[in-house]
Design an enzyme around this catalytic site. Structure first.
Site, PDB file in Angstrom:
ATOM      1  N   ASP A  33      -1.050   2.183   3.409  1.00  0.00           N
ATOM      2  CA  ASP A  33      -0.499   3.020   2.337  1.00  0.00           C
ATOM      3  C   ASP A  33      -0.797   4.495   2.527  1.00  0.00           C
ATOM      4  OD1 ASP A  33      -0.833   0.835  -0.552  1.00  0.00           O
ATOM      5  OD2 ASP A  33       0.348   0.747   1.284  1.00  0.00           O
ATOM      6  N   ALA A  34      -2.029   4.784   2.941  1.00  0.00           N
ATOM      7  CA  ALA A  34      -2.442   6.180   3.036  1.00  0.00           C
ATOM      8  C   ALA A  34      -1.572   6.924   4.045  1.00  0.00           C
ATOM      9  CB  ALA A  34      -3.911   6.267   3.428  1.00  0.00           C
ATOM     10  N   GLU A  35      -1.275   6.235   5.168  1.00  0.00           N
ATOM     11  CA  GLU A  35      -0.456   6.864   6.198  1.00  0.00           C
ATOM     12  C   GLU A  35       0.977   7.012   5.687  1.00  0.00           C
ATOM     13  OE1 GLU A  35       0.474   8.202  10.201  1.00  0.00           O
ATOM     14  OE2 GLU A  35      -1.324   8.103   8.980  1.00  0.00           O
ATOM     15  N   ASP A  37       1.881   7.393   2.596  1.00  0.00           N
ATOM     16  CA  ASP A  37       1.874   8.500   1.633  1.00  0.00           C
ATOM     17  C   ASP A  37       1.914   9.843   2.346  1.00  0.00           C
ATOM     18  OD1 ASP A  37       1.822   6.741  -0.411  1.00  0.00           O
ATOM     19  OD2 ASP A  37      -0.333   6.934  -0.838  1.00  0.00           O
ATOM     20  N   SER A  82       8.324   4.818 -12.171  1.00  0.00           N
ATOM     21  CA  SER A  82       7.103   4.878 -11.377  1.00  0.00           C
ATOM     22  C   SER A  82       6.241   5.968 -11.993  1.00  0.00           C
ATOM     23  CB  SER A  82       7.426   5.117  -9.918  1.00  0.00           C
ATOM     24  OG  SER A  82       7.557   6.481  -9.692  1.00  0.00           O
ATOM     25  N   ILE A  83       5.145   6.250 -11.374  1.00  0.00           N
ATOM     26  CA  ILE A  83       4.177   7.113 -12.021  1.00  0.00           C
ATOM     27  C   ILE A  83       3.733   8.152 -11.007  1.00  0.00           C
ATOM     28  CG2 ILE A  83       2.265   5.615 -11.447  1.00  0.00           C
ATOM     29  CD1 ILE A  83       1.148   6.026 -14.175  1.00  0.00           C
ATOM     30  N   GLU A 119      -6.797   3.428 -17.820  1.00  0.00           N
ATOM     31  CA  GLU A 119      -6.679   2.042 -17.343  1.00  0.00           C
ATOM     32  C   GLU A 119      -6.914   1.979 -15.843  1.00  0.00           C
ATOM     33  OE1 GLU A 119      -2.678   1.031 -18.376  1.00  0.00           O
ATOM     34  OE2 GLU A 119      -3.080   1.427 -20.493  1.00  0.00           O
ATOM     35  N   LYS A 121      -5.670   1.060 -12.115  1.00  0.00           N
ATOM     36  CA  LYS A 121      -4.366   0.957 -11.435  1.00  0.00           C
ATOM     37  C   LYS A 121      -4.432  -0.256 -10.516  1.00  0.00           C
ATOM     38  CE  LYS A 121      -0.723   3.558  -9.224  1.00  0.00           C
ATOM     39  NZ  LYS A 121      -0.365   2.623  -8.178  1.00  0.00           N
ATOM     40  N   ASP A 123      -3.471  -3.149  -7.975  1.00  0.00           N
ATOM     41  CA  ASP A 123      -2.737  -3.048  -6.721  1.00  0.00           C
ATOM     42  C   ASP A 123      -2.016  -4.369  -6.454  1.00  0.00           C
ATOM     43  OD1 ASP A 123      -1.796  -1.816  -4.538  1.00  0.00           O
ATOM     44  OD2 ASP A 123      -3.665  -1.832  -3.403  1.00  0.00           O
ATOM     45  N   TYR A 229      -1.972  -8.666 -15.339  1.00  0.00           N
ATOM     46  CA  TYR A 229      -2.464  -7.806 -16.417  1.00  0.00           C
ATOM     47  C   TYR A 229      -1.315  -6.995 -16.982  1.00  0.00           C
ATOM     48  CZ  TYR A 229      -7.442  -8.538 -15.628  1.00  0.00           C
ATOM     49  OH  TYR A 229      -8.684  -9.082 -15.542  1.00  0.00           O
ATOM     50  N   LYS A 296      -3.105   7.977 -19.506  1.00  0.00           N
ATOM     51  CA  LYS A 296      -1.875   8.068 -20.301  1.00  0.00           C
ATOM     52  C   LYS A 296      -2.181   8.793 -21.596  1.00  0.00           C
ATOM     53  CE  LYS A 296      -0.328   3.662 -18.414  1.00  0.00           C
ATOM     54  NZ  LYS A 296      -0.171   2.222 -18.611  1.00  0.00           N
ATOM     55  N   LYS A 320      -6.030   8.502  -7.767  1.00  0.00           N
ATOM     56  CA  LYS A 320      -6.350   7.480  -6.766  1.00  0.00           C
ATOM     57  C   LYS A 320      -7.800   7.539  -6.279  1.00  0.00           C
ATOM     58  CE  LYS A 320      -1.925   6.171  -5.427  1.00  0.00           C
ATOM     59  NZ  LYS A 320      -1.210   5.601  -4.315  1.00  0.00           N
ATOM     60  N   CYS A 420     -22.478 -17.225  26.877  1.00  0.00           N
ATOM     61  CA  CYS A 420     -23.028 -16.527  25.719  1.00  0.00           C
ATOM     62  C   CYS A 420     -23.516 -15.137  26.148  1.00  0.00           C
ATOM     63  CB  CYS A 420     -24.182 -17.327  25.128  1.00  0.00           C
ATOM     64  SG  CYS A 420     -25.048 -16.438  23.811  1.00  0.00           S
ATOM     65  N   CYS A 423     -27.542 -15.080  25.888  1.00  0.00           N
ATOM     66  CA  CYS A 423     -28.463 -15.889  26.686  1.00  0.00           C
ATOM     67  C   CYS A 423     -27.808 -16.454  27.948  1.00  0.00           C
ATOM     68  CB  CYS A 423     -29.048 -17.020  25.840  1.00  0.00           C
ATOM     69  SG  CYS A 423     -27.841 -18.289  25.456  1.00  0.00           S
ATOM     70  N   CYS A 438     -22.045 -20.901  21.396  1.00  0.00           N
ATOM     71  CA  CYS A 438     -23.067 -20.940  22.433  1.00  0.00           C
ATOM     72  C   CYS A 438     -23.746 -22.297  22.337  1.00  0.00           C
ATOM     73  CB  CYS A 438     -24.076 -19.813  22.202  1.00  0.00           C
ATOM     74  SG  CYS A 438     -25.631 -20.045  23.077  1.00  0.00           S
ATOM     75  N   CYS A 444     -31.439 -19.765  22.275  1.00  0.00           N
ATOM     76  CA  CYS A 444     -30.700 -18.504  22.387  1.00  0.00           C
ATOM     77  C   CYS A 444     -31.320 -17.484  21.426  1.00  0.00           C
ATOM     78  CB  CYS A 444     -29.232 -18.741  22.041  1.00  0.00           C
ATOM     79  SG  CYS A 444     -28.286 -17.231  21.821  1.00  0.00           S
TER      80      CYS A 444
HETATM   81  S1  IVH Z   1       2.127   2.551 -15.991  1.00  0.00           S
HETATM   82  C1  IVH Z   1       5.847   4.600 -17.109  1.00  0.00           C
HETATM   83  N1  IVH Z   1      -0.231   1.444 -15.684  1.00  0.00           N
HETATM   84  O1  IVH Z   1       1.610   1.493 -10.435  1.00  0.00           O
HETATM   85  C2  IVH Z   1       4.620   4.261 -16.377  1.00  0.00           C
HETATM   86  N2  IVH Z   1       1.303   1.344 -13.865  1.00  0.00           N
HETATM   87  O2  IVH Z   1       4.176   3.757 -10.122  1.00  0.00           O
HETATM   88  C3  IVH Z   1       4.733   2.981 -15.688  1.00  0.00           C
HETATM   89  N3  IVH Z   1       0.428   0.125 -11.909  1.00  0.00           N
HETATM   90  O3  IVH Z   1       4.194  -0.063  -9.447  1.00  0.00           O
HETATM   91  C4  IVH Z   1       3.548   2.555 -14.971  1.00  0.00           C
HETATM   92  N4  IVH Z   1      -1.519  -0.380 -12.772  1.00  0.00           N
HETATM   93  O4  IVH Z   1       3.117  -1.505 -11.203  1.00  0.00           O
HETATM   94  C5  IVH Z   1       0.954   1.719 -15.106  1.00  0.00           C
HETATM   95  N5  IVH Z   1      -2.338   0.480 -15.585  1.00  0.00           N
HETATM   96  C6  IVH Z   1      -1.151   0.749 -15.007  1.00  0.00           C
HETATM   97  C7  IVH Z   1      -0.842   0.336 -13.698  1.00  0.00           C
HETATM   98  C8  IVH Z   1       0.403   0.658 -13.154  1.00  0.00           C
HETATM   99  C9  IVH Z   1      -0.738  -0.489 -11.710  1.00  0.00           C
HETATM  100  C10 IVH Z   1       1.514   0.203 -10.906  1.00  0.00           C
HETATM  101  C11 IVH Z   1       2.872  -0.152 -11.400  1.00  0.00           C
HETATM  102  C12 IVH Z   1       3.798   0.661 -10.561  1.00  0.00           C
HETATM  103  C13 IVH Z   1       2.941   1.787 -10.120  1.00  0.00           C
HETATM  104  C14 IVH Z   1       3.339   3.016 -10.869  1.00  0.00           C
END
Ligand code: IVH
Length: 682
Positions: A33-35, A37, A82-83, A119, A121, A123, A229, A296, A320, A420, A423, A438, A444
């Site tokens: 993911d980091a790469e 991003d 998305s966020i 909250e 996040k 994964d 969740y 939020k 993050k 081994c 040894c 071994c 050993c």
């Molecule tokens: S809120 C309008 N809360 O992160 C806001 N998203 O881009 C909608 N995710 O794939 C997202 N934990 O599935 C929210 N506590 C959390 C979250 C969360 C994980 C994920 C979500 C989405 C991505 C947001």
């Protein structure tokens, strides 16, 4: 400059498109993911700098992936957004978000701080659950945000998702949004089984969740247990919304939806930073992966006022943590020899910061895994480190293999040695076993060291201060060869060791002496007999009461013990038949003041004679604590459910044990009921 940008844009978009396809469609990502991003940000920056080079089909124009044909498409009543990710790390990220919110809401210096819902996040994979009149009628993935896939049948296999809301007056329509995820334990369990059976392990829990939800056969989905969740809403009808986001989650929890307990309501930016710190400390200990926290704005009226930019709400941000997967290079492949002689190949890595620590070694598991991944010296690999699990090489990035186009590869495929490395004894791989071993046993030095480390470990003889480094020195200097030798150590003998002050030598001698009085169960576990774990050692000690009785037992007598079958019995018989092991046991007997029969005879208590099985995460007690309480009351904490089980104690995300208990009609308790039962003791 512009020409350079132009030249870079095309390959960059192709790389990102390809990564998207592998991730969303094939469930087989090749980039961490980091790469991803970093590449995505690079593309965004280039397009921002040269707007004239933007393209209508650039991956920056779309968030997420396309729907698979195999599932029916679902048009979301309310788009799944998305966020935004806060790019500042550490405190600056939290403070920056608060500053932005204050500015957007035109808050002056004298205005009270803004209230936020914080909250985790999670994964995993975003899911929309649609309840009509309280009944789950549809579950859908996010897809491209507008249209997702109908995965109702698979989501129904997630036990955490209620099929009906726990209320007599449900809203006409309630869409709950949240994350389907796989716990680290479920991931490890699944992969251990796959490795044993020569199957393909999952890359990481998030992939496990995504792959599982998008299995066309729900039975396959059920085999990879997921959890869920809730963190938000989609469409609602017939429900007067509360005034805050946190109150919405409270209501969802009251209706039986799983809402994570680590959430918090805080005031102001400094408190956001505190939350970020607090969760960072806990991250490794969580049962599942998170890649950050989410802040939020709590009041819905303020959320409405703030509105959206493009496809992201202005009122929320993801902050993050360091990535749990990173790229690095394999500099060498070494081999470690374990307590049972198993050879484990280990990649020596160019140091890389991953999952919050610098990693220099990662396990490659065994020969089959090396072949499956084709890991070679010089390769660029994805390394994963999450929680307390040892770092592992997830996969190779084939495009980055040095001179991959040469006819003769620079580095040939790796093969485990046939002797081994410690040894020189021959290495043997038995039919049907994943590990090569071994054959030299405790002759050993590596096996000897590992056996001593296990003997002294916390759950075995618990000799404080006798760690890996010290054992290594003791064996190398010829001071200790078997566990019995530990009890003959003197302060004078220890004085010559590195970093061994007089005080620490005295402490170690005292710690060794203190271990003489450990009960038989620990002693049996400490011997490191194959297939004899902690629980089996306890069962054996309880059943036989003395080492002599155990050593005199034949197979028929051994399999009388609960959970001891022919495999464990054979291990025990082989261990006690070995003259070297007998000699060590006799020497220990002479050296230790340890008495037979101190094997924790079944205590009279409220749970005397009762067998309880634990499953799922209890709200306050850890697994070990619950076990200790049960045993202290004379009960037995079993690892599996059978007809002999009296009670099953179930917590959150309880799995197949709970199902089995229901099928067998066994009484099921929650934590409160267990504590109630234990109270009866006084
Ligand atoms: S809120 C309008 N809360 O992160 C806001 N998203 O881009 C909608 N995710 O794939 C997202 N934990 O599935 C929210 N506590 C959390 C979250 C969360 C994980 C994920 C979500 C989405 C991505 C947001």
């Amino acid at each position: 400059m512009k020409r350079e940008a132009e030249a870079r844009l095309h390959p960059l978009r192709r790389l990102i498109d390809d990564a998207n396809h592998r991730y969303y469609v094939l469930d087989a990502p090749t980039l961490p993911d980091a790469e991803y991003d970093r590449l995505f940000r690079e593309l965004q920056a280039l397009e921002a700098e040269y707007p004239e080079l933007a393209a209508p089909d650039s991956p920056t124009r779309r968030v997420g992936g396309q729907a698979l044909d195999a599932f029916a498409p679902v048009r979301h009543a309310v788009p799944m957004l998305s966020i935004r990710t806060e790019t500042h790390f550490e405190d600056a990220g939290a403070l920056n978000f608060d500053l932005r919110m204050r500015k957007e809401l035109a808050q002056g210096a004298d205005d009270p701080p803004i209230e936020y819902a914080c909250e985790l996040k999670f994964d995993g994979l975003a899911i929309n659950l649609r309840y009509e009149h309280g009944v789950l009628v549809q579950a859908a993935t996010r897809g491209d945000g507008e249209t997702g896939e109908d995965v109702t049948r698979n989501v129904c296999t997630i036990r955490a998702v209620p099929l009906r809301l726990a209320t007599d007056a449900p809203p006409a329509i309630l869409e709950v949004r949240g994350e389907a995820y796989m716990t680290r334990a479920a991931f490890e369990r699944y992969n251990a089984r796959q490795r044993e059976q020569g199957g393909t392990p999952l890359v990481n829990p998030r992939n496990g969740a995504a792959g599982s939800i998008r299995q066309l056969d729900p039975a396959l989905c059920a085999r990879r247990p997921l959890s869920f969740y809730a963190y938000g809403l989609g469409e609602t009808q017939g429900w007067a919304l509360p005034a805050t986001h946190s109150a919405i989650l409270d209501q969802l929890a009251a209706w039986g939806l799983p809402v994570n307990a680590e959430r918090a309501v805080v005031q102001g930016g400094a408190a956001l930073a505190d939350y970020h710190h607090r969760i960072a400390e806990k991250r490794d200990g969580l049962a599942f992966d998170i890649d950050g926290v989410v802040y939020k704005v709590n009041r819905l009226d303020l959320q409405r006022q703030l509105g959206f930019v493009a496809r992201e709400p202005r009122w929320a941000v993801a902050h993050k943590y360091p990535a749990q997967e990173e790229l690095t290079v394999v500099e060498a492949i070494a081999v470690q020899v374990g307590r049972t002689g198993a050879l484990t190949p280990v990649a020596r890595l160019k140091p890389v910061f991953v999952g919050g620590v610098t990693v220099t070694n990662a396990t490659l598991h065994n020969q089959d895994e090396i072949e499956r991944k084709d890991v070679r010296v010089g390769d660029t690999v994805i390394v994963r480190r999450a929680g307390d699990v040892i770092p592992e090489v997830v996969s190779v990035v084939p495009e980055r293999r040095p001179m991959k186009d040469l006819v003769e590869p620079l580095h040939p495929p790796y093969v485990l040695p046939t002797a081994c490395p410690e040894c020189g004894a021959p290495v043997l791989r038995l039919e049907g076993e994943a590990a090569a071993r071994c054959t030299n046993g405790l002759a050993c030095p590596a096996q000897r060291k590992q056996a001593l480390i296990h003997f002294a470990s916390r759950r075995a003889m618990d000799i404080e201060g006798l760690g890996d480094k010290l054992v290594e020195q003791l064996v190398d200097k010829g001071l200790v060869a078997t566990p019995a030798d530990l009890y003959a150590l003197t302060q004078a003998a220890l004085a010559g060791l590195e970093r061994m002050a007089e005080k620490s030598a005295a402490n170690l001698i005292a710690a060794i002496a203190a271990s003489r009085a450990r009960p038989l169960a620990r002693y049996l576990f400490a011997l490191g007999i194959r297939n004899v774990g902690e629980q089996t050692a306890k069962d054996l000690a309880r059943h036989f009461g003395s080492l002599d009785a155990l050593m005199a037992a034949d197979e028929a007598a051994l399999i009388q013990v609960e959970d001891v079958g022919p495999v464990v019995a054979a291990s025990l018989l082989a261990f006690f038949a070995e003259p070297h092991n007998r000699a060590v046991i006799e020497a220990l007997r002479a050296a230790c003041a340890w008495e037979d029969g101190v094997a924790a005879p079944r205590r009279a208590g409220v749970l005397a004679g009762r067998t309880l099985a634990l499953t799922g995460a209890l709200p306050t007690l850890s697994r070990d604590q619950a076990k200790a309480l049960i045993e202290a009351a004379g009960g037995k904490a079993a690892s599996s459910v059978s007809k002999k089980t009296d009670y099953v104690v179930a917590g959150a995300d309880a799995g197949t044990k709970l199902e089995k208990a229901r099928a067998l009609g066994i009484t099921i308790l929650d934590e409160a009921e267990l504590l109630q039962l234990l109270k009866g003791e006084s």
